[in-house]
Design a protein around this motif. Sequence first.
Motif, short mmCIF file in Angstrom:
data_model
loop_
_atom_site.label_atom_id
_atom_site.label_comp_id
_atom_site.label_asym_id
_atom_site.label_seq_id
_atom_site.Cartn_x
_atom_site.Cartn_y
_atom_site.Cartn_z
N LYS A 260 -13.84 15.43 5.03
CA LYS A 260 -13.06 14.57 4.09
C LYS A 260 -13.25 12.99 4.63
CE LYS A 260 -8.10 12.82 3.06
NZ LYS A 260 -6.76 13.27 3.27
N LEU A 261 -13.36 12.74 5.59
CA LEU A 261 -13.48 11.44 6.21
C LEU A 261 -14.96 10.97 6.75
CD1 LEU A 261 -10.32 11.14 8.27
CD2 LEU A 261 -10.73 10.85 5.92
N ASP B 176 0.83 -1.17 -0.01
CA ASP B 176 -0.14 0.01 0.06
C ASP B 176 0.87 1.39 0.20
OD1 ASP B 176 -2.53 -1.34 0.10
OD2 ASP B 176 -2.24 -1.72 2.31
N TYR C 3 -13.93 18.56 -1.64
CA TYR C 3 -14.91 18.44 -0.75
C TYR C 3 -15.20 19.82 -0.40
CZ TYR C 3 -10.73 17.68 1.81
OH TYR C 3 -9.31 17.59 2.22
N GLY D 182 -10.07 2.36 4.20
CA GLY D 182 -10.59 1.94 2.84
C GLY D 182 -10.14 2.69 1.65
N TYR D 183 -9.55 3.79 2.03
CA TYR D 183 -9.11 4.80 0.89
C TYR D 183 -7.69 4.32 0.46
CZ TYR D 183 -12.95 7.74 2.80
OH TYR D 183 -13.90 8.15 3.36
N HIS D 184 -7.11 4.77 -0.56
CA HIS D 184 -5.95 4.43 -1.12
C HIS D 184 -4.78 5.80 -1.02
CE1 HIS D 184 -7.13 0.79 -3.17
NE2 HIS D 184 -8.11 1.42 -3.71
N PRO D 185 -3.92 5.88 -0.16
CA PRO D 185 -3.21 6.82 0.26
C PRO D 185 -2.36 7.43 -1.04
CG PRO D 185 -2.79 4.98 1.85
CD PRO D 185 -3.67 4.55 0.66
N LYS D 186 -2.28 8.50 -0.85
CA LYS D 186 -1.46 9.47 -2.14
C LYS D 186 -0.25 9.96 -1.40
CE LYS D 186 -5.80 10.52 -4.82
NZ LYS D 186 -6.46 11.59 -5.41
N ASP E 33 -6.00 6.62 6.24
CA ASP E 33 -6.73 6.31 4.87
C ASP E 33 -6.86 4.95 4.52
OD1 ASP E 33 -6.97 9.00 5.05
OD2 ASP E 33 -5.99 9.59 3.42
N ARG E 34 -5.85 4.27 4.77
CA ARG E 34 -5.79 2.75 4.40
C ARG E 34 -6.70 1.90 5.40
NH1 ARG E 34 -7.13 -0.31 2.04
NH2 ARG E 34 -6.40 -2.06 1.18
N CYS F 247 -1.57 8.35 5.77
CA CYS F 247 -1.25 7.08 4.71
C CYS F 247 -1.95 5.81 5.58
CB CYS F 247 -0.07 7.01 4.34
SG CYS F 247 1.30 6.64 5.62
#
Length: 456
Positions: free
Chosen positions: A217-218, A38, A257, A70-74, A66-67, A63
């Motif tokens: 955001k979350l 990830d 957002y 369930g999000y994909h970290p950037k 977010d993971r 990071c």
Amino acid sequence: MENNANSNNNNNVEQIEYIKTLNAKIIPRKEHNMRRSDLSKHALDVLDRLADNGYQAYAVGGCVRDRLMGYHPKDFDVVTNATPEQVKNVFRNCRLIGRRFRLAHIHFGREIIEVATYRGHHKEQPPDGDAKNQNALSADSGQILRDNVFGTIEEDAARRDFTFNAMYFNAKTEEILDFADGLASIERKEIKMIGDLQTRFSEDPVRMLRAARFAVKLNMRIPDDMQKQIHQMGNSLANIPAARLFEETNKLFLSGYGASALDKLLELHLIFQLFPCLPSTLHDKSSKEYMVMRAMLENTDQRLINELRVTPAFLYATFLWYPLEELANKLQFESGMSQYDAMNIAGVETLSQQIKRIMIPKRFSSAIRDIWSLQYRLEKRTSKRPFVLLNHAKFRAGYDFLVLRGEVEGGKQQELAEWWHDFQHGDDSKRRKMLGPVKRRNRRPRSKSNKVKDAN
């Protein structure tokens, strides 16, 4: 001042006692969904090389949070017990930045991995003459002015703002160290502060904006006690450097957002701390001020979803338009100056007042003034003016703002926006037919004496 200093010292004692209670809960690999894969290739390279050189190193903060959600970290941040100078010795592509926060940036082309050393706890103010460490904490407000105090991982966890940001991912074992029940906060979908609310907001008032940003955001809830504290302490944002507030405002409104962020800042009474000149009518969701700002932010959010370009200039031009218009109308009424002159003077005054709170770089403030001036110039539809305006560098931004106003205000602005839509998409013959007649000035008849002179 002495009372404030004593209060800060008491808070220091409480914070030290709190740190002693921090014991990391180890979340084994099988009990969470985060894996080495990830992380980006370069983040893994930084973590592995620091570990291979004998240092502790963890992926931390957003990071990990977010993971787990369930999000994909950037973005990938790393924390270590190595000092910034030691990190620089490990990586030739390292650059040390920051005065308030000393950080190491490891450059891999366009990707930058930010590496921070464990933050330590601030002691009470040092004696006079200790210039190296002086003024780490403001004696008046308890705000952190400098933060190059290094410590242990427990101290670092205690220094973080919210519990879900105090989770550390070990890339070697794929375990997570959870120091403040961050996972429980995620499961409850509730934003939880580490430590005492008043103390932590005093240390860094920007944490109030971060709470609002994470909430939208979350999709998390801000507890009632935190909301109450934000209402009481919102005016402390005036102590934050204007350049830092520019970055925080961009994160709030230009991250996808923004429309929800506007509503959250209104709910928390923070929008007026960022934009003091905004009218109180903004609380009325049927007001043109709110409707234009909300529509602009919805459009901006959609552009970001579509991976289209957005600019802070359009954001600020929209937010500040109605304060500008009100001031321009006042100048016209009181001094009798032309609309064009009144708008120019009002534009300069509105921006000069706003940059006292949020610094706006010149490249954006210039574009903002162009968007504003075009609202006046787009009303002129005679002679060659419309053809000239089509080639103006900021025509599209000025036209888009006119369309936005027309959708909300209707009437003259809507008619004008529709005219410009047809003019842009018409052929040359149609455009010429759309132009209004040129108004000629009435010339004074020449006197008889002048006619005689001309004849001679």
